[in-house]
Enzyme design. Sequence first.
Site, PDB file in Angstrom:
ATOM      1  N   ARG A 156       0.816  -1.213   0.000  1.00 46.94           N
ATOM      2  CA  ARG A 156       0.000   0.000   0.000  1.00 46.94           C
ATOM      3  C   ARG A 156       0.858   1.274   0.000  1.00 46.94           C
ATOM      4  NH1 ARG A 156      -4.231   2.481   2.980  1.00 46.94           N
ATOM      5  NH2 ARG A 156      -3.105   2.267   4.936  1.00 46.94           N
ATOM      6  N   ARG A 172     -10.549   3.469  -1.870  1.00 53.18           N
ATOM      7  CA  ARG A 172      -9.399   2.836  -1.236  1.00 53.18           C
ATOM      8  C   ARG A 172      -8.797   3.811  -0.223  1.00 53.18           C
ATOM      9  NH1 ARG A 172      -6.966  -1.742  -2.915  1.00 53.18           N
ATOM     10  NH2 ARG A 172      -7.823  -1.669  -5.012  1.00 53.18           N
ATOM     11  N   ASN A 177     -13.088  14.924   0.650  1.00 52.25           N
ATOM     12  CA  ASN A 177     -13.810  13.704   0.295  1.00 52.25           C
ATOM     13  C   ASN A 177     -15.314  13.989   0.354  1.00 52.25           C
ATOM     14  OD1 ASN A 177     -14.322  10.918  -0.133  1.00 52.25           O
ATOM     15  ND2 ASN A 177     -14.472  10.546   2.066  1.00 52.25           N
ATOM     16  N   THR A 178     -16.040  13.422  -0.589  1.00 54.12           N
ATOM     17  CA  THR A 178     -17.499  13.476  -0.493  1.00 54.12           C
ATOM     18  C   THR A 178     -17.980  12.161   0.092  1.00 54.12           C
ATOM     19  OG1 THR A 178     -17.974  12.538  -2.665  1.00 54.12           O
ATOM     20  CG2 THR A 178     -17.597  14.905  -2.579  1.00 54.12           C
ATOM     21  N   HIS A 179     -19.063  12.230   0.864  1.00 56.39           N
ATOM     22  CA  HIS A 179     -19.544  11.021   1.532  1.00 56.39           C
ATOM     23  C   HIS A 179     -21.075  11.027   1.547  1.00 56.39           C
ATOM     24  CE1 HIS A 179     -19.281   7.522   4.085  1.00 56.39           C
ATOM     25  NE2 HIS A 179     -20.208   8.056   4.857  1.00 56.39           N
ATOM     26  N   SER A 220     -22.151  14.700   2.887  1.00 61.63           N
ATOM     27  CA  SER A 220     -21.123  15.509   3.546  1.00 61.63           C
ATOM     28  C   SER A 220     -19.932  15.703   2.630  1.00 61.63           C
ATOM     29  CB  SER A 220     -20.616  14.814   4.827  1.00 61.63           C
ATOM     30  OG  SER A 220     -21.670  14.494   5.706  1.00 61.63           O
ATOM     31  N   GLY A 275      -8.393   9.095   9.829  1.00 61.74           N
ATOM     32  CA  GLY A 275      -9.472   8.159  10.126  1.00 61.74           C
ATOM     33  C   GLY A 275     -10.319   7.864   8.895  1.00 61.74           C
ATOM     34  N   ASP A 294     -13.510   8.710   7.304  1.00 59.50           N
ATOM     35  CA  ASP A 294     -14.618   9.683   7.278  1.00 59.50           C
ATOM     36  C   ASP A 294     -14.757  10.438   8.605  1.00 59.50           C
ATOM     37  OD1 ASP A 294     -15.229   8.872   4.635  1.00 59.50           O
ATOM     38  OD2 ASP A 294     -16.366   7.177   5.399  1.00 59.50           O
TER      39      ASP A 294
END
Length: 197
Positions: free
Chosen positions: A64, A90, A106-108, A135, A142, A144
Site C-alpha cells: 500500500r 481505497r 472527500n465526499t460522503h 457531507s 481516520g 470519514d
Amino acid sequence: MLRVVVLISGGGSNLRALLQRCDDPAFPAHVVAVGADREADGLVHADEFGVPTFLTLYPRYPDRDAWGTALLTAVRIWEPDLVVLSGFMRLLPAAVVDALAPRLINTHPAYLPEFPGAHAVRDALAAEATSTGASVIVVDHGVDTGPILARERVDVHPDDTEASLHDRIKQVERRLLADVLAGIAQGRIDPATAAAA
Ligand code: GAR
C-alpha cells in the site's frame, strides 16, 4: 482558478456533474486531471470533457505504501491546489494524507459523523434511519472522521431502495461539492481551519 485533481474508483456520476459545472467559465475551479486506482468506468467522463486521466493500479505495487507513493507522484504532476476524492474507495496511506491534507477533501453519502465507511447508504437503511445526508469533509487519518466543510440532511422515504436513496443523496453531494470548491477558490472556505467532526 482553483486547480483540482479528482480521484475516483467507480462510475463517476458526481465527477461528471463537476465537469459540467467547470465547463461554465464563471465557475472558479477547473479539473486539471482525473486519476483512479482501477479501470474505473467514470474515466470516460474525463475523456468526454477532454480532461487528462491517469491510473495508479493498486495490484501493480508490492504494498500500500508503494502504491501511495506512486499515486502521490502522479497527482503532483498536475500541481493541484486541491485533491477531491469522489467515490475513491481505497484508503490512502498516512504519508499521502500528510502530504496533501488539508487540501484533500472527500465526499460522503451520509450526514457525518453518522454512517462512515464504504456502505453508508446501505447502513442508513439497515438502521431504519428516517434521514441521512451528504457531507464534504477534509480527509484525515481516520475513516470519514475529518473536519466537515459542508453537510446537508436527506430524508429517507419508506419505499427507498439503496439505489433510489443514493441517487437522491448524490444530487445533494454534487451541489455541496460545487459549493465547497467555489468557496475554497474564493477564499470563503479554508480547509485548514474547518472544525473537526
Ligand atoms: C458517492 O456517493 C460518494 O460519496 C461515495 O461513492 C459515490 C460515488 O458515486 N463515496 C463513498 O462512499 C466514500 N466513502 P459516483 O461514482 O457515481 O460519483
